[in-house]
Design a protein around this motif. Structure first.
Motif, PDB file in Angstrom:
ATOM      1  N   LYS A  38      -2.172  23.807  16.835  1.00 28.90           N
ATOM      2  CA  LYS A  38      -2.303  24.041  15.400  1.00 28.90           C
ATOM      3  C   LYS A  38      -1.000  23.685  14.694  1.00 28.90           C
ATOM      4  CE  LYS A  38      -5.964  27.532  15.517  1.00 28.90           C
ATOM      5  NZ  LYS A  38      -6.954  26.630  14.922  1.00 28.90           N
ATOM      6  N   PRO A  39      -0.727  22.403  14.558  1.00 27.87           N
ATOM      7  CA  PRO A  39       0.498  22.003  13.873  1.00 27.87           C
ATOM      8  C   PRO A  39       0.438  22.365  12.393  1.00 27.87           C
ATOM      9  CG  PRO A  39      -0.898  20.104  14.239  1.00 27.87           C
ATOM     10  CD  PRO A  39      -1.524  21.246  14.985  1.00 27.87           C
ATOM     11  N   ASN A  40       1.577  22.692  11.818  1.00 30.63           N
ATOM     12  CA  ASN A  40       1.660  22.904  10.383  1.00 30.63           C
ATOM     13  C   ASN A  40       1.390  21.570   9.682  1.00 30.63           C
ATOM     14  OD1 ASN A  40       2.712  25.631  10.817  1.00 30.63           O
ATOM     15  ND2 ASN A  40       4.601  24.586  11.424  1.00 30.63           N
ATOM     16  N   ILE A  41       0.878  21.640   8.472  1.00 30.33           N
ATOM     17  CA  ILE A  41       0.617  20.433   7.692  1.00 30.33           C
ATOM     18  C   ILE A  41       1.230  20.596   6.305  1.00 30.33           C
ATOM     19  CG2 ILE A  41      -1.123  18.909   6.697  1.00 30.33           C
ATOM     20  CD1 ILE A  41      -3.023  19.784   8.936  1.00 30.33           C
ATOM     21  N   VAL A  42       2.044  19.634   5.908  1.00 30.27           N
ATOM     22  CA  VAL A  42       2.628  19.595   4.568  1.00 30.27           C
ATOM     23  C   VAL A  42       2.174  18.303   3.901  1.00 30.27           C
ATOM     24  CG1 VAL A  42       4.747  19.520   3.204  1.00 30.27           C
ATOM     25  CG2 VAL A  42       4.644  20.942   5.268  1.00 30.27           C
ATOM     26  N   LEU A  43       1.507  18.423   2.762  1.00 31.04           N
ATOM     27  CA  LEU A  43       1.049  17.259   1.994  1.00 31.04           C
ATOM     28  C   LEU A  43       1.718  17.288   0.620  1.00 31.04           C
ATOM     29  CD1 LEU A  43      -0.728  14.812   1.371  1.00 31.04           C
ATOM     30  CD2 LEU A  43      -2.640  16.381   0.946  1.00 31.04           C
ATOM     31  N   ILE A  44       2.539  16.286   0.356  1.00 26.15           N
ATOM     32  CA  ILE A  44       3.197  16.151  -0.945  1.00 26.15           C
ATOM     33  C   ILE A  44       2.526  14.991  -1.677  1.00 26.15           C
ATOM     34  CG2 ILE A  44       5.369  15.747  -2.168  1.00 26.15           C
ATOM     35  CD1 ILE A  44       6.822  16.650   0.384  1.00 26.15           C
ATOM     36  N   MET A  45       2.015  15.270  -2.868  1.00 24.03           N
ATOM     37  CA  MET A  45       1.362  14.218  -3.636  1.00 24.03           C
ATOM     38  C   MET A  45       2.059  14.059  -4.991  1.00 24.03           C
ATOM     39  SD  MET A  45      -2.667  13.462  -4.290  1.00 24.03           S
ATOM     40  CE  MET A  45      -3.061  14.833  -5.373  1.00 24.03           C
ATOM     41  N   VAL A  46       2.421  12.813  -5.286  1.00 27.15           N
ATOM     42  CA  VAL A  46       3.055  12.491  -6.560  1.00 27.15           C
ATOM     43  C   VAL A  46       1.990  11.920  -7.486  1.00 27.15           C
ATOM     44  CG1 VAL A  46       4.905  11.158  -7.651  1.00 27.15           C
ATOM     45  CG2 VAL A  46       5.209  12.066  -5.347  1.00 27.15           C
ATOM     46  N   ASP A  47       2.161  12.104  -8.783  1.00 26.76           N
ATOM     47  CA  ASP A  47       1.175  11.683  -9.781  1.00 26.76           C
ATOM     48  C   ASP A  47       1.578  10.343 -10.394  1.00 26.76           C
ATOM     49  OD1 ASP A  47      -0.718  11.564 -11.809  1.00 26.76           O
ATOM     50  OD2 ASP A  47      -0.605  13.697 -12.225  1.00 26.76           O
ATOM     51  N   ASP A  48       0.737   9.342 -10.253  1.00 26.90           N
ATOM     52  CA  ASP A  48       0.914   8.023 -10.883  1.00 26.90           C
ATOM     53  C   ASP A  48       2.036   7.184 -10.268  1.00 26.90           C
ATOM     54  OD1 ASP A  48      -1.063   8.871 -12.576  1.00 26.90           O
ATOM     55  OD2 ASP A  48       0.085   8.696 -14.423  1.00 26.90           O
ATOM     56  N   LEU A  49       2.438   7.453  -9.051  1.00 27.24           N
ATOM     57  CA  LEU A  49       3.461   6.631  -8.407  1.00 27.24           C
ATOM     58  C   LEU A  49       2.816   5.355  -7.882  1.00 27.24           C
ATOM     59  CD1 LEU A  49       6.479   6.581  -7.441  1.00 27.24           C
ATOM     60  CD2 LEU A  49       5.614   7.392  -5.237  1.00 27.24           C
ATOM     61  N   GLY A  50       3.344   4.211  -8.306  1.00 32.88           N
ATOM     62  CA  GLY A  50       2.738   2.937  -7.965  1.00 32.88           C
ATOM     63  C   GLY A  50       2.974   2.500  -6.535  1.00 32.88           C
ATOM     64  N   GLY A  51       2.139   1.587  -6.096  1.00 36.32           N
ATOM     65  CA  GLY A  51       2.198   1.093  -4.724  1.00 36.32           C
ATOM     66  C   GLY A  51       3.414   0.253  -4.406  1.00 36.32           C
ATOM     67  N   LYS A  82      -3.005   1.759 -13.005  1.00 35.02           N
ATOM     68  CA  LYS A  82      -3.835   2.964 -13.105  1.00 35.02           C
ATOM     69  C   LYS A  82      -5.028   2.738 -14.035  1.00 35.02           C
ATOM     70  CE  LYS A  82      -3.722   7.745 -14.780  1.00 35.02           C
ATOM     71  NZ  LYS A  82      -2.887   8.838 -15.321  1.00 35.02           N
ATOM     72  N   GLY A  83      -6.152   3.346 -13.670  1.00 34.85           N
ATOM     73  CA  GLY A  83      -7.333   3.250 -14.513  1.00 34.85           C
ATOM     74  C   GLY A  83      -8.132   1.981 -14.311  1.00 34.85           C
ATOM     75  N   THR A  84      -7.853   1.251 -13.223  1.00 29.41           N
ATOM     76  CA  THR A  84      -8.625   0.054 -12.885  1.00 29.41           C
ATOM     77  C   THR A  84      -8.952   0.077 -11.400  1.00 29.41           C
ATOM     78  OG1 THR A  84      -6.844  -1.460 -12.180  1.00 29.41           O
ATOM     79  CG2 THR A  84      -7.175  -1.188 -14.554  1.00 29.41           C
ATOM     80  N   VAL A  85      -9.934  -0.753 -11.001  1.00 28.65           N
ATOM     81  CA  VAL A  85     -10.279  -0.859  -9.583  1.00 28.65           C
ATOM     82  C   VAL A  85      -9.520  -1.999  -8.906  1.00 28.65           C
ATOM     83  CG1 VAL A  85     -12.575   0.086 -10.009  1.00 28.65           C
ATOM     84  CG2 VAL A  85     -12.258  -2.401  -9.961  1.00 28.65           C
ATOM     85  N   TYR A  86      -8.629  -2.662  -9.651  1.00 24.96           N
ATOM     86  CA  TYR A  86      -7.793  -3.684  -9.035  1.00 24.96           C
ATOM     87  C   TYR A  86      -6.766  -3.014  -8.126  1.00 24.96           C
ATOM     88  CZ  TYR A  86      -9.855  -6.815 -12.499  1.00 24.96           C
ATOM     89  OH  TYR A  86     -10.751  -7.538 -13.256  1.00 24.96           O
ATOM     90  N   GLU A  87      -6.138  -3.810  -7.251  1.00 32.39           N
ATOM     91  CA  GLU A  87      -5.228  -3.254  -6.249  1.00 32.39           C
ATOM     92  C   GLU A  87      -4.097  -2.435  -6.864  1.00 32.39           C
ATOM     93  OE1 GLU A  87      -5.545  -3.861  -2.474  1.00 32.39           O
ATOM     94  OE2 GLU A  87      -7.452  -3.809  -3.565  1.00 32.39           O
ATOM     95  N   GLY A  88      -3.589  -2.854  -8.021  1.00 30.49           N
ATOM     96  CA  GLY A  88      -2.525  -2.104  -8.669  1.00 30.49           C
ATOM     97  C   GLY A  88      -2.947  -0.730  -9.142  1.00 30.49           C
ATOM     98  N   GLY A  89      -4.249  -0.526  -9.307  1.00 33.74           N
ATOM     99  CA  GLY A  89      -4.748   0.770  -9.749  1.00 33.74           C
ATOM    100  C   GLY A  89      -5.062   1.735  -8.633  1.00 33.74           C
ATOM    101  N   ILE A  90      -5.278   1.187  -7.422  1.00 32.13           N
ATOM    102  CA  ILE A  90      -5.777   2.054  -6.345  1.00 32.13           C
ATOM    103  C   ILE A  90      -4.966   1.992  -5.049  1.00 32.13           C
ATOM    104  CG2 ILE A  90      -8.133   2.121  -7.207  1.00 32.13           C
ATOM    105  CD1 ILE A  90      -8.875  -0.090  -5.248  1.00 32.13           C
ATOM    106  N   ARG A  91      -4.093   0.985  -4.886  1.00 31.29           N
ATOM    107  CA  ARG A  91      -3.286   0.938  -3.658  1.00 31.29           C
ATOM    108  C   ARG A  91      -2.011   1.744  -3.882  1.00 31.29           C
ATOM    109  NH1 ARG A  91      -1.976  -4.251   0.191  1.00 31.29           N
ATOM    110  NH2 ARG A  91      -4.067  -4.890  -0.520  1.00 31.29           N
ATOM    111  N   VAL A  92      -1.736   2.688  -2.992  1.00 27.71           N
ATOM    112  CA  VAL A  92      -0.680   3.676  -3.220  1.00 27.71           C
ATOM    113  C   VAL A  92       0.206   3.844  -1.986  1.00 27.71           C
ATOM    114  CG1 VAL A  92      -2.047   4.955  -4.909  1.00 27.71           C
ATOM    115  CG2 VAL A  92      -2.199   5.572  -2.481  1.00 27.71           C
ATOM    116  N   PRO A  93       1.374   4.459  -2.163  1.00 33.36           N
ATOM    117  CA  PRO A  93       2.221   4.770  -1.010  1.00 33.36           C
ATOM    118  C   PRO A  93       1.606   5.863  -0.134  1.00 33.36           C
ATOM    119  CG  PRO A  93       3.464   4.875  -3.079  1.00 33.36           C
ATOM    120  CD  PRO A  93       2.015   4.831  -3.432  1.00 33.36           C
TER     121      PRO A  93
END
Length: 484
Positions: free
Chosen positions: A20-33, A317-328
């Motif tokens: 049962k490893p610990n899990i840490v999830l950090i999510m940033v808002d609107d950070l580009g790919g 952001k706000g499109t289905v193109y790669e710049g809108g959905i591909r993220v770090p």
């Protein structure tokens, strides 16, 4: 005999902890790919994230939804936004006089029948904590409607960001600050305290930053640092945006240190992610600066309107193109993930749920479809399906017209839900999504189109319909969503 018994007990406890490893999830808002050095950025600085990358695996083909609420719903449900029914931000965009009327969320919160990721982790015996932006409920609702907050959706301890900006943050439930602090630092402090409080038991910590969302605002000393830095000619180099990235990088560093200081690093899955692509400009064309930073750039300066560039990825952001959905996406898991590696595995936001189920050896909830796949084989064995299908459905106006898309292998098909036109791109050789192959490759086009249409029907993806109030002279006007 007692010494032998003690050693056996300690051995059993060690095995149990490893299960049962610990899990840490950090999510940033609107950070580009392409906003981080590990993805080729030469202007922004993120030394702690760079360090995380040297200790873990960097994903080059990680995807999210085009906007925040959709990605968050996907993570909590393990489903695509189309299936879960939250496909835009809550309450959603609205253009009353456009050619089509876009669908709306049937409810303005995560559906009650969803057994959330928080619920799943609690059922696995984890202490669960959620701190920061939630955006899966209607914050304007009162009384009984003001529900569906993290504490009701599987999180033992939570503070949901409830407005106030980056320097006057307000939380639900109320959180008293001993002195004024920036939002990113408050969330980090909450995360560090949660780690310390639960160091002796398995925990799942979700830190959900509001940075680097507009309106852009950051500490003056950091802004000045980037104002005085030589800019990369191929990147906008917005000093306020760069400073906000450094704020989130500081958070990553402090949370990594907290894990290390408690001796938990070897048994902690540590993840860094973004909820959608970067904002190149606002959809409503107003300046991006706010708060204390509103006058960093003078009137008429282009960087009042441009936060970042996702190039060579198309759009944002706000499109289905790669710049809108591909993220770090960067993952550290000592002993499981080889340090300093990169993965070409295609990842989707719906994958967190089944991944964590496998990591914690927990059964999937009954009667809840999971669209995601476990990332564990990709992490530990570099094993993944190169022809995996990843769907994006964004049937609303934002930075572009309503669209739906499928990525499969090297190919991507996009359907414009207004014009009913299709476009076929080879992502491997044309990440800019500029060359349409539907005419030159009719067999591939027919295959991809059939797969997209089948998925839309299977998930009952909501679609725009003709608008009887269409007015070409008013079509670009924004209105308030009537279903709010």
């Amino acid at each position: 005999m007692n010494k032998l018994l003690s050693l056996l007990i300690l051995s059993c406890l060690a095995v149990q902890a490893a299960d049962k490893p610990n899990i840490v999830l950090i999510m940033v808002d609107d950070l580009g790919g392409r906003d981080l050095a590990v993805y080729g950025n030469k202007f922004n600085e993120s030394p702690n994230i760079d360090k995380l990358a040297t200790q873990g695996m960097v994903f080059d083909q990680a995807y999210a939804a085009p906007v925040c609420s959709a990605t968050r719903a996907s993570i909590q449900s393990g489903q695509t936004p189309a299936r879960v029914g939250i496909f835009d931000f809550i309450p959603g965009h609205w253009r009353p006089y456009e050619k089509v009327t876009v669908p709306h969320h049937k409810i303005q919160h995560l559906p009650e029948n969803i057994f959330t990721l928080g619920d799943a982790m609690k059922s696995a015996g984890y202490k669960t904590g959620y701190f920061g932006k939630w955006h899966l409920n209607d914050r304007t609702a009162k009384g009984k409607e003001a529900r569906h907050t993290p504490d009701e959706r599987g999180y033992d301890k939570s503070y949901m960001y409830n407005g106030g900006g980056f320097y006057r943050p307000v939380f639900q439930p109320a959180y008293k600050l001993d002195k004024p602090k920036r939002l990113s630092q408050v969330l980090t402090d909450m995360g560090v305290d949660f780690i310390k409080e639960n160091k002796d038991q398995p925990f799942f910590l979700f830190v959900s930053h509001y940075d680097v969302h507009v309106q852009l605002d950051a500490d003056k000393d950091l802004i000045d640092k980037y104002l005085n830095k030589k800019r990369d000619p191929n990147y906008p180099g917005n000093a306020v945006y760069a400073a906000m990235i450094e704020h989130t990088d500081d958070s990553v560093g402090q949370l990594m240190k907290a894990i290390d200081d408690q001796g938990l690093a070897d048994n902690t899955l540590f993840i860094f992610y973004s909820d959608n692509g970067g904002v190149d400009n606002r959809y409503d064309d107003i300046p991006l600066l706010g708060g204390r930073s509103v006058n960093v750039y003078p009137e008429g300066h282009p960087l009042r309107y441009v936060a970042t560039s996702n190039a060579p990825l198309r759009s944002g952001k706000g499109t289905v193109y790669e710049g809108g959905i591909r993220v770090p996406l960067i993952v550290r898991w000592p002993g499981k993930v080889s340090p300093g590696t990169r993965s070409e595995a295609v990842f989707s936001s719906s994958d967190f749920y089944p991944s964590f189920l496998e990591v914690t050896k927990t059964q999937a909830p009954k009667n809840q479809v999971l669209d995601g796949v476990s990332m564990v084989p990709a992490l530990t064995k570099n094993s993944f399906d190169p022809e995996r299908e990843v769907f994006t459905h964004y049937p609303v106006y934002h930075h572009d017209e309503p669209m739906s898309a499928l990525r499969k292998g090297d190919w991507k098909i996009i359907e414009n839900l207004v014009s009913k036109e299709f476009y076929l791109y080879n992502i491997k050789y044309d990440v800019n999504e500029m060359v349409d192959h539907k005419v030159s490759l009719p067999a591939k086009f027919a295959e991809m189109k059939a797969a997209l249409v089948k998925w839309q029907k299977e998930t009952k993806a909501q679609m725009p319909v003709p608008n009887p109030k269409f007015d070409p002279s008013k079509r670009y006007q924004w209105g308030k969503n009537p279903y709010k």
